[in-house]
Enzyme design. Structure first.
Site, PDB file in Angstrom:
ATOM      1  N   GLU A   1       1.429   6.365  -7.007  1.00 56.48           N
ATOM      2  CA  GLU A   1       0.272   7.079  -7.553  1.00 56.48           C
ATOM      3  C   GLU A   1       0.463   8.590  -7.416  1.00 56.48           C
ATOM      4  OE1 GLU A   1      -3.558   5.832  -6.052  1.00 56.48           O
ATOM      5  OE2 GLU A   1      -2.890   3.753  -5.896  1.00 56.48           O
TER       6      GLU A   1
ATOM      7  N   TYR B   1       0.829  -1.211   0.000  1.00 53.32           N
ATOM      8  CA  TYR B   1       0.000   0.000   0.000  1.00 53.32           C
ATOM      9  C   TYR B   1       0.861   1.259   0.000  1.00 53.32           C
ATOM     10  CZ  TYR B   1      -3.602   3.408   1.210  1.00 53.32           C
ATOM     11  OH  TYR B   1      -4.428   4.497   1.208  1.00 53.32           O
TER      12      TYR B   1
END
Length: 221
Positions: free
Chosen positions: A154, A147
């Site tokens: 991102e 994550y």
């Protein structure tokens, strides 16, 4: 009748999970193969089609939650899937200038491993009624590393696309126009980046809670 509907639900979800699993497996395989043979500059061009298909298929998960086909809360599913769809279509696909960035590799590898584990877990669970403990542990543990690497990639890709958004004016609507409306895609991207700030600890905390609940439940059983 209820038994038939339950069987159809399981068959559909099992097929859905294993098909999308195969898509993400292809993405990971092509990514690693390209990194070894050609370098990170060619990763996106190699995986673009399977990546877009595999990630876009996740939109169905929102519909699954809305109609009650799965128990996943929309409040957790929507931001995760929405942010990824924005990155793959609104950033990577839309701005070729960032498609050779090194962060593409960390982004795609993080996503791929996460989804390979997740879809195989749910596919196994729907097909056989349960999943082995090692797969459950991977499902609720790999995010601890993947994550942070995925979300930072991102953010990095959105940030790197900002100059090209501003220069091209893509997806922006300028005044005057017949709708008397203006929209700036560049500033929307900045708002998206700002949303990541409270969103990251919220989702990470939610996943930690889910992990604790799932692993404790298994131990009790």
């Amino acid at each position: 009748m209820a038994g038939v509907l339950s069987l159809l639900r399981r068959l559909y979800l099992s097929a859905y999970n294993w098909i999308v699993f195969a898509g993400w497996f292809q993405v990971l395989f092509l990514t690693l193969k390209t990194l070894k043979e050609s370098g990170y500059e060619h990763v996106y061009s190699t995986v673009e089609k399977p990546l877009l298909l595999a990630q876009s298929a996740a939109f169905l998960e929102i519909l699954h939650g809305i109609i009650g086909l799965v128990r996943s809360p929309i409040t957790a599913t929507l931001p995760q899937i929405g942010s990824r769809l924005y990155v793959v279509w609104g950033i990577l696909y839309s701005f070729p200038e960032v498609q050779k960035h090194p962060l593409i590799s960390s982004l795609v590898i993080s996503w791929s491993i996460t989804e390979i584990v997740r879809y195989s877990f749910f596919g196994t669970k729907e097909a056989f009624g349960c999943a082995p403990y090692w797969l459950l542990w991977l499902r609720y543990s790999t995010f601890l590393v993947l994550y942070p690497t995925g979300i930072s990639s991102e953010i990095g890709m959105i940030y790197n696309a900002l100059p090209f958004m501003k220069e091209s004016g893509m997806y922006s609507v300028r005044m005057p126009n017949k709708w008397n409306f203006s929209f700036d895609y560049f500033y929307m991207a900045i708002v998206v980046l700002a949303i990541y700030v409270p969103g990251i600890p919220h989702l990470y905390g939610y996943m930690l809670g889910q992990r604790k609940k799932a692993l404790m439940k298994t131990k009790k059983e």
